[in-house]
Write a protein that holds these residues in place. Structure first.
Motif, mmCIF file in Angstrom:
data_model
loop_
_atom_site.group_PDB
_atom_site.id
_atom_site.type_symbol
_atom_site.label_atom_id
_atom_site.label_comp_id
_atom_site.label_asym_id
_atom_site.label_seq_id
_atom_site.Cartn_x
_atom_site.Cartn_y
_atom_site.Cartn_z
ATOM 1 N N THR A 13 0.854 -1.192 0.000
ATOM 2 C CA THR A 13 0.000 0.000 0.000
ATOM 3 C C THR A 13 0.886 1.237 0.000
ATOM 4 O O THR A 13 1.975 1.240 0.582
ATOM 5 N N GLY A 18 0.188 -1.456 7.798
ATOM 6 C CA GLY A 18 -0.504 -2.738 7.783
ATOM 7 C C GLY A 18 0.426 -3.922 7.910
ATOM 8 O O GLY A 18 1.448 -4.010 7.222
ATOM 9 N N VAL A 58 -4.716 0.931 6.006
ATOM 10 C CA VAL A 58 -4.858 -0.323 6.738
ATOM 11 C C VAL A 58 -4.300 -0.158 8.146
ATOM 12 O O VAL A 58 -3.235 0.431 8.350
ATOM 13 N N PHE A 63 -4.866 -8.324 9.572
ATOM 14 C CA PHE A 63 -6.228 -8.562 9.099
ATOM 15 C C PHE A 63 -6.543 -10.045 9.254
ATOM 16 O O PHE A 63 -5.839 -10.901 8.700
ATOM 17 N N VAL A 374 -9.423 0.130 6.597
ATOM 18 C CA VAL A 374 -9.524 -1.270 7.011
ATOM 19 C C VAL A 374 -8.842 -1.411 8.370
ATOM 20 O O VAL A 374 -7.629 -1.243 8.474
#
Length: 378
Positions: A13, A18, A58, A63, A374
């Protein structure tokens, strides 16, 4: 099955945040993409698709689900175009700027002002991507999608996509769910055949950005080169040597407000009407006209106002950062929040919340984030 070893999302990203997700897959063909999605949905797994990673913010925690990377590519000319135009179908994972470069090289007009926007073609209709008064809704014919509820593949015309300012029925706005849960497989555009010579530049916003007078004529290549140069000056073209490009582009949306609210803002705040102002015309039959002409009823219009101007005039300048933070406002553009090296998602979120609070205190307006969030809360 196209499962791969999960990579940290900070590597995939542009905001560089993240951790690695629990599972990761890669789809390099349309058939793989369809098959992977059907398997993920059948398993009931949490999921999201990842294209260029340029519109994602993120969170720091891994995740707990599957991230599906869309790596499909390909451009083909198809039948059905109107006279003087060409239709092309582009796979969802195709690089957006590579598509723009292709259309300019082929003398096809319609998306040249969107040169340099990072990301993939499949993401473009989701947020109705645009720049300098040009957006994809102006050339979009249809999209091919796979529906999460049924797993069916269908073709949906642009008129049914709810395309608006940086939104569509697919957009996952902060704090809400998309109207339609589906994944775009391919995109069909209809572009005007103008060739490689000079032609008039339509659109005041684009002419203003390029320093052109009304009626000026330039080539598509000239527009692309100058748009890229303009975006580069703002740190909005990906460049690993420029820390200002470690961002998600414009972090906050230009606000859409009522004309009445816009009048409460300082006159210097840039604004653009979202609908053309049309003079009302009334016709009265002479045999029934009694001399009374009712006062015209004003039609309210929405106005787009500059979020960058609001940020800077709330006391937050370019390059601003909170104490001891590795997140900062871009040194070139007040709308971009940047990762200056190793910033956590929470550091970026803290900066975003501070900016929201300052603008709301000064102007009574709560700016909304443009990227998909997210595992992050503002």
């Amino acid at each position: 099955m196209t499962e791969v070893d999960p990579q940290p999302l900070s590597r995939l990203t542009t905001l560089q945040t993240g951790a690695a997700p629990l599972r990761m897959r890669e789809a390099r063909t349309r058939e793989e993409l369809i098959g992977d999605l059907r398997e993920i949905w059948a398993d009931g797994d949490d999921w999201f698709v990842l294209g260029g990673g340029s519109n994602l913010f993120v969170g720091d925690e891994p995740f707990d689900g599957t991230v599906l990377r869309v790596l499909t590519s390909g451009i083909e000319r198809i039948a059905g175009a109107s006279p003087g135009t060409t239709r092309i179908r582009v796979q969802a994972g195709h690089d957006w700027d590579a598509l723009v470069a292709y259309t300019v090289a082929e003398g096809l007009a319609g998306i040249e002002a969107m040169s340099g926007i990072p990301g993939t073609v499949g993401a473009a209709p989701v947020q109705n991507v645009g720049a300098y008064g040009q957006d994809i809704s102006q050339t979009l014919v249809e999209v091919e999608v796979i529906d999460e509820t049924t797993g069916d593949v269908s073709v949906v015309p642009a008129s049914e996509l709810g395309l608006g300012f940086r939104t569509s029925v697919f957009k996952h706005h902060y704090g809400s769910s998309p109207v339609r849960r589906a994944v775009i497989l391919s995109v069909t555009l209809e572009l005007t055949e103008v060739g490689h010579g000079e032609h008039p530049v339509r659109g005041e916003q684009l002419r203003q950005a390029l320093g052109l007078e009304p009626g000026a004529s330039v080539s598509l290549a000239w527009v692309r080169d100058h748009v890229l140069a303009t975006r580069r000056r703002k740190g909005m073209v990906l460049d690993e040597t420029d820390a200002d490009t470690s961002s998600a582009g414009s972090f906050f949306q230009n606000a859409i407000v009522t004309e009445q609210f816009a009048r409460t803002l300082p006159d210097a705040c840039p604004r653009w009407p979202m609908q053309p102002v049309i003079e009302q015309v009334q016709v009265y039959p002479l045999d029934r006209f009694d001399g009374y002409v009712p006062a015209p009823v004003p039609q309210p219009i929405d106005v787009k106002v500059s979020a960058a101007w609001l940020i800077e005039h709330s006391g937050i300048g370019r390059g601003f950062r909170l104490p001891r933070s590795r997140a900062a406002v871009s040194s070139k553009h007040a709308l971009a929040l940047t990762n200056r090296g190793g910033a956590s998602a929470e550091e970026l979120a803290e900066l975003a919340r501070f900016i929201q609070q300052r603008v709301q205190q000064e102007f009574g307006l709560l700016l909304q984030p443009e990227p998909v969030l997210v595992g992050v809360e503002l």
